[in-house]
Design an enzyme around this catalytic site. Structure first.
Site, PDB file in Angstrom:
ATOM      1  N   ASP A 142       0.845  -1.189   0.000  1.00 20.25           N
ATOM      2  CA  ASP A 142       0.000   0.000   0.000  1.00 20.25           C
ATOM      3  C   ASP A 142       0.887   1.248   0.000  1.00 20.25           C
ATOM      4  O   ASP A 142       1.901   1.301   0.694  1.00 20.25           O
ATOM      5  CB  ASP A 142      -0.913  -0.007   1.240  1.00 20.25           C
ATOM      6  CG  ASP A 142      -2.055   0.981   1.107  1.00 20.25           C
ATOM      7  OD1 ASP A 142      -3.207   0.545   0.985  1.00 20.25           O
ATOM      8  OD2 ASP A 142      -1.791   2.211   1.117  1.00 20.25           O
ATOM      9  N   ILE A 143       0.498   2.244  -0.766  1.00 20.18           N
ATOM     10  CA  ILE A 143       1.300   3.465  -0.901  1.00 20.18           C
ATOM     11  C   ILE A 143       1.293   4.285   0.398  1.00 20.18           C
ATOM     12  O   ILE A 143       2.230   5.049   0.659  1.00 20.18           O
ATOM     13  CB  ILE A 143       0.796   4.303  -2.106  1.00 20.18           C
ATOM     14  CG1 ILE A 143       1.892   5.199  -2.648  1.00 20.18           C
ATOM     15  CG2 ILE A 143      -0.453   5.095  -1.776  1.00 20.18           C
ATOM     16  CD1 ILE A 143       1.595   5.769  -4.030  1.00 20.18           C
ATOM     17  N   GLU A 160     -12.208   3.409  -1.566  1.00 14.60           N
ATOM     18  CA  GLU A 160     -11.575   4.483  -2.337  1.00 14.60           C
ATOM     19  C   GLU A 160     -11.321   4.055  -3.783  1.00 14.60           C
ATOM     20  O   GLU A 160     -11.560   4.826  -4.720  1.00 14.60           O
ATOM     21  CB  GLU A 160     -10.251   4.831  -1.639  1.00 14.60           C
ATOM     22  CG  GLU A 160      -9.479   5.988  -2.194  1.00 14.60           C
ATOM     23  CD  GLU A 160      -8.062   6.046  -1.590  1.00 14.60           C
ATOM     24  OE1 GLU A 160      -7.125   6.325  -2.352  1.00 14.60           O
ATOM     25  OE2 GLU A 160      -7.921   5.800  -0.378  1.00 14.60           O
ATOM     26  N   VAL A 161     -10.813   2.851  -3.951  1.00 12.32           N
ATOM     27  CA  VAL A 161     -10.441   2.383  -5.292  1.00 12.32           C
ATOM     28  C   VAL A 161     -11.435   1.296  -5.736  1.00 12.32           C
ATOM     29  O   VAL A 161     -11.576   0.269  -5.061  1.00 12.32           O
ATOM     30  CB  VAL A 161      -8.998   1.820  -5.301  1.00 12.32           C
ATOM     31  CG1 VAL A 161      -8.621   1.345  -6.696  1.00 12.32           C
ATOM     32  CG2 VAL A 161      -8.008   2.866  -4.789  1.00 12.32           C
ATOM     33  N   HIS A 167     -10.230  -5.274  -3.609  1.00 17.62           N
ATOM     34  CA  HIS A 167      -8.928  -5.518  -2.982  1.00 17.62           C
ATOM     35  C   HIS A 167      -9.131  -5.853  -1.522  1.00 17.62           C
ATOM     36  O   HIS A 167     -10.104  -5.411  -0.899  1.00 17.62           O
ATOM     37  CB  HIS A 167      -8.009  -4.293  -3.115  1.00 17.62           C
ATOM     38  CG  HIS A 167      -8.604  -3.016  -2.629  1.00 17.62           C
ATOM     39  ND1 HIS A 167      -9.516  -2.297  -3.375  1.00 17.62           N
ATOM     40  CD2 HIS A 167      -8.444  -2.324  -1.478  1.00 17.62           C
ATOM     41  CE1 HIS A 167      -9.873  -1.209  -2.704  1.00 17.62           C
ATOM     42  NE2 HIS A 167      -9.243  -1.211  -1.538  1.00 17.62           N
ATOM     43  N   MET A 168      -8.200  -6.612  -0.985  1.00 11.77           N
ATOM     44  CA  MET A 168      -8.156  -6.855   0.443  1.00 11.77           C
ATOM     45  C   MET A 168      -6.877  -6.277   0.994  1.00 11.77           C
ATOM     46  O   MET A 168      -5.829  -6.302   0.328  1.00 11.77           O
ATOM     47  CB  MET A 168      -8.282  -8.345   0.746  1.00 11.77           C
ATOM     48  CG  MET A 168      -9.632  -8.900   0.266  1.00 11.77           C
ATOM     49  SD  MET A 168     -10.203 -10.351   1.152  1.00 11.77           S
ATOM     50  CE  MET A 168     -10.841  -9.606   2.652  1.00 11.77           C
ATOM     51  N   HIS A 169      -6.987  -5.713   2.190  1.00 10.74           N
ATOM     52  CA  HIS A 169      -5.826  -5.189   2.898  1.00 10.74           C
ATOM     53  C   HIS A 169      -5.302  -6.293   3.809  1.00 10.74           C
ATOM     54  O   HIS A 169      -6.076  -6.892   4.566  1.00 10.74           O
ATOM     55  CB  HIS A 169      -6.228  -4.004   3.780  1.00 10.74           C
ATOM     56  CG  HIS A 169      -6.814  -2.838   3.045  1.00 10.74           C
ATOM     57  ND1 HIS A 169      -6.129  -1.661   2.841  1.00 10.74           N
ATOM     58  CD2 HIS A 169      -8.028  -2.664   2.462  1.00 10.74           C
ATOM     59  CE1 HIS A 169      -6.903  -0.807   2.182  1.00 10.74           C
ATOM     60  NE2 HIS A 169      -8.061  -1.392   1.943  1.00 10.74           N
TER      61      HIS A 169
HETATM   62  P1  5GP Z   1      -9.799   1.383   0.127  1.00 13.95           P
HETATM   63  O1  5GP Z   1     -10.157   2.585   0.942  1.00 13.95           O
HETATM   64  O2  5GP Z   1     -10.343   1.474  -1.281  1.00 13.95           O
HETATM   65  O3  5GP Z   1     -10.140   0.094   0.814  1.00 13.95           O
HETATM   66  O4  5GP Z   1      -8.230   1.355   0.061  1.00 13.95           O
HETATM   67  C1  5GP Z   1      -7.499   1.819  -1.026  1.00 13.95           C
HETATM   68  C2  5GP Z   1      -6.052   1.714  -0.631  1.00 13.95           C
HETATM   69  O5  5GP Z   1      -5.285   1.909  -1.792  1.00 13.95           O
HETATM   70  C3  5GP Z   1      -5.599   2.759   0.388  1.00 13.95           C
HETATM   71  O6  5GP Z   1      -5.052   2.116   1.522  1.00 13.95           O
HETATM   72  C4  5GP Z   1      -4.549   3.572  -0.375  1.00 13.95           C
HETATM   73  O7  5GP Z   1      -3.466   3.976   0.435  1.00 13.95           O
HETATM   74  C5  5GP Z   1      -4.131   2.630  -1.475  1.00 13.95           C
HETATM   75  N1  5GP Z   1      -3.699   3.285  -2.703  1.00 13.95           N
HETATM   76  C6  5GP Z   1      -4.344   4.289  -3.361  1.00 13.95           C
HETATM   77  N2  5GP Z   1      -3.670   4.620  -4.472  1.00 13.95           N
HETATM   78  C7  5GP Z   1      -2.595   3.807  -4.536  1.00 13.95           C
HETATM   79  C8  5GP Z   1      -1.529   3.663  -5.458  1.00 13.95           C
HETATM   80  O8  5GP Z   1      -1.438   4.367  -6.466  1.00 13.95           O
HETATM   81  N3  5GP Z   1      -0.604   2.719  -5.196  1.00 13.95           N
HETATM   82  C9  5GP Z   1      -0.672   1.918  -4.089  1.00 13.95           C
HETATM   83  N4  5GP Z   1       0.310   1.018  -3.932  1.00 13.95           N
HETATM   84  N5  5GP Z   1      -1.664   2.022  -3.190  1.00 13.95           N
HETATM   85  C10 5GP Z   1      -2.616   2.953  -3.409  1.00 13.95           C
END
Ligand code: 5GP
Length: 116
Positions: free
Chosen positions: A32-33, A98-99, A103-105
């Site tokens: 994660d970034i 967000e994306v 995806h899973m963290h």
């Molecule tokens: P969500 O809120 O959708 O579950 O999590 C999206 C995750 O994607 C966040 O933890 C965010 O830091 C990560 N993320 C967003 N943009 C990028 C990117 O361009 N590269 C990487 N490696 N992670 C990203």
């Protein structure tokens, strides 16, 4: 409707760089970034699904099993099974996803008590 130009679709197509932990033709693990823990890895299937609901509706049993089996392998490989880890997904609006690519963290590497 799946957005083919979401960030993770671009990461799969290598239009945006990522730090890859494991990759094959079906799945991608990358850091994660903005890590929320010492270990914060994202895992995505390479099929166009926008969230967990979409994944479970679109993917067959073999693909779903492959996804979770590979997580099981990777967490073992990177040593997280000894101390534990958190596996979480944000699904849709109320979860503030967000994306829009499923995806899973994978969070770990330290005690996660203070991390939501
Ligand atoms: P969500 O809120 O959708 O579950 O999590 C999206 C995750 O994607 C966040 O933890 C965010 O830091 C990560 N993320 C967003 N943009 C990028 C990117 O361009 N590269 C990487 N490696 N992670 C990203």
């Amino acid at each position: 409707m799946y957005d083919v130009n979401n960030i993770f679709a671009k990461i799969i197509r290598k239009e945006i760089p990522s730090t890859i932990v494991y990759e094959d033709e079906k799945i991608l693990f990358f850091h994660d970034i903005t890590p929320q823990a010492k270990v914060h890895i994202l895992v995505i299937p390479k099929i166009p699904v926008k969230d967990l609901t979409d994944f479970l509706n679109q993917a067959d049993e073999i693909a779903v099993k492959y996804f979770f089996d590979k997580i099981n392998e990777v967490v073992k490989e990177i040593g997280l099974t000894k101390t534990g880890f958190r596996l979480v997904t944000n699904n849709g609006l109320d979860a503030n996803q967000e994306v829009p690519h499923f995806h899973m963290h994978i969070l770990g590497g330290e005690n996660l008590n203070s991390i939501r």
